[in-house]
Design an enzyme around this catalytic site. Structure first.
Site, PDB file in Angstrom:
ATOM      1  N   TYR A 117      -9.085 -11.080  -6.835  1.00  0.00           N
ATOM      2  CA  TYR A 117      -8.129 -11.143  -7.939  1.00  0.00           C
ATOM      3  C   TYR A 117      -8.264 -12.424  -8.749  1.00  0.00           C
ATOM      4  CZ  TYR A 117      -6.272  -7.190  -5.459  1.00  0.00           C
ATOM      5  OH  TYR A 117      -6.162  -5.971  -4.837  1.00  0.00           O
ATOM      6  N   LYS A 159      -1.906  -2.564   7.959  1.00  0.00           N
ATOM      7  CA  LYS A 159      -3.131  -2.158   8.648  1.00  0.00           C
ATOM      8  C   LYS A 159      -3.233  -2.836  10.003  1.00  0.00           C
ATOM      9  CE  LYS A 159      -6.245  -0.872   4.867  1.00  0.00           C
ATOM     10  NZ  LYS A 159      -7.542  -1.156   4.234  1.00  0.00           N
ATOM     11  N   ARG A 176      -0.771  -2.460  -7.033  1.00  0.00           N
ATOM     12  CA  ARG A 176      -1.081  -3.519  -6.060  1.00  0.00           C
ATOM     13  C   ARG A 176      -2.048  -4.526  -6.688  1.00  0.00           C
ATOM     14  NH1 ARG A 176      -1.109  -4.639  -0.445  1.00  0.00           N
ATOM     15  NH2 ARG A 176      -3.149  -5.068   0.450  1.00  0.00           N
ATOM     16  N   ARG A 219       0.867  -1.172   0.000  1.00  0.00           N
ATOM     17  CA  ARG A 219       0.000   0.000   0.000  1.00  0.00           C
ATOM     18  C   ARG A 219       0.909   1.228   0.000  1.00  0.00           C
ATOM     19  NH1 ARG A 219      -1.963  -3.604   3.965  1.00  0.00           N
ATOM     20  NH2 ARG A 219      -4.055  -4.437   3.510  1.00  0.00           N
ATOM     21  N   HIS A 272      -3.642  -8.999   3.495  1.00  0.00           N
ATOM     22  CA  HIS A 272      -5.095  -8.984   3.624  1.00  0.00           C
ATOM     23  C   HIS A 272      -5.516  -9.735   4.879  1.00  0.00           C
ATOM     24  CE1 HIS A 272      -5.787  -8.364  -0.980  1.00  0.00           C
ATOM     25  NE2 HIS A 272      -5.666  -7.220  -0.335  1.00  0.00           N
TER      26      HIS A 272
END
Length: 331
Positions: free
Chosen positions: A312, A206, A280, A182, A303
């Site tokens: 994806y 995150k 990404r 990211r 993730h």
């Protein structure tokens, strides 16, 4: 570099609403370890509700807020044509806030319990073709400076600074595609987060979750060139250990890095992909196209949910179907 999360509760809200929101944001920061970006998003969404209630001249205490008030707020958002994604995020923020308030006995009943979030639009992300990636990352491709940097670079004059900016921008492009980071993760990298022996990055993602991400030899070459020959041209004391540095000498910020990639993608001229997240999306799709395991890609991207990574696989299937139509005689 780990950044200390901060809260941003608006003083314009009445204390009856602002104080429990501030307590909730502190809870998210201290006990749940939420990032500064997450705290800002929650603050914006909850402040939007608080301001709506004040505008309606209701200004109720937390216990007085009803599901009807919340539905009026949602109706106003619908009328303002707020996107489904934003609407879903705001509903989630409000539901989580009132669930916390109920748990901590600030309210007797949860007025947000029956709120239903809209189904999110399932848009397939734009993905770059390998030939487009080759052009983007080619040694012959000039990656321009971000809008916030170019003017200052011109004022400073010497070619060394312009070359340093160009070398830094190649690191941004190479690392985003090599590692699938990211943009916020990229600009937070320190030189000390790089393990050149193993060609890996230590990334703080995150929720302050740390992961180790590999990168390839092309990225290694541009990183080494940047650190050895160019970083010192731009870096000042305030940059500390930052890998990426702006022309004013401090750590590069997200906006500047985003503009570097946005301009580079725009210069390709033959893709609808825009912004750093396109890289990404692209690296995830290329990994799956190349036979990578779905869970390995999930770990690579950081993730929390495998369902996010599975998007994806739809991209890959869509690309396969398109190729089939173009190439199969009886498609």
């Amino acid at each position: 570099m780990k950044q200390e999360p901060t809260t941003h509760t608006s003083t314009a809200l009445s204390a009856k609403f602002a104080e429990p929101v501030a307590d909730y944001l502190e809870y998210l920061q201290r006990e749940r370890g939420r990032s500064a970006n997450t705290l800002r998003a929650y603050d914006v969404d909850l402040r939007n509700l608080g301001q709506f209630l004040q505008h309606q001249s209701q200004d109720p205490s937390l216990k007085q807020i009803t599901v009807e008030m919340l539905r009026d707020w949602l109706a106003q958002l619908h009328e303002a044509q707020v996107s489904r994604t934003t609407l879903a995020r705001r509903i989630s923020a409000v539901k989580n806030f009132f669930a916390w308030a109920l748990k901590h006995q600030l309210i007797d009943t949860d007025p947000a319990l029956r709120l239903a979030a809209p189904k999110k639009e399932r848009r397939l992300p734009h993905v770059l073709q390998p030939s487009q990636i080759d052009r983007l990352l080619s040694e012959k491709t000039e990656v321009t400076a971000g809008a916030g940097d170019s003017e200052s670079a011109a004022e400073s004059g010497p070619d060394a600074r312009s070359q340093a900016v160009a070398a830094r921008d190649k690191v941004i492009a190479e690392l985003l595609y090599a590692s699938g980071l990211r943009i916020s993760e990229l600009v937070a990298l320190d030189v000390g987060d790089i393990d050149f022996e193993r060609r890996t990055l230590k990334v703080l993602g995150k929720g302050n979750k740390e992961r180790v991400v590999p990168f390839g030899k092309p990225a290694e070459r541009v990183i080494i060139a940047w650190i050895r020959s160019h970083r010192k041209v731009l870096a000042r004391q305030e940059a500390k250990g930052a890998l990426l540095v702006g022309v004013r000498g401090a750590r590069l910020n997200v906006r500047q890095a985003r503009e570097v990639i946005s301009k580079a993608l725009e210069s390709l001229g033959d893709t609808a992909a825009s912004g750093p997240h396109a890289l990404r999306h692209t690296v995830a799709t290329h990994l799956l196209d190349g036979g990578a395991d779905l869970r390995a890609v999930q770990e690579f991207l950081g993730h929390a949910s495998l369902a996010t990574t599975q998007l994806y696989t739809h991209v890959s299937v869509d690309r396969l179907r398109q190729s089939y139509r173009q190439a199969h005689p009886r498609a």
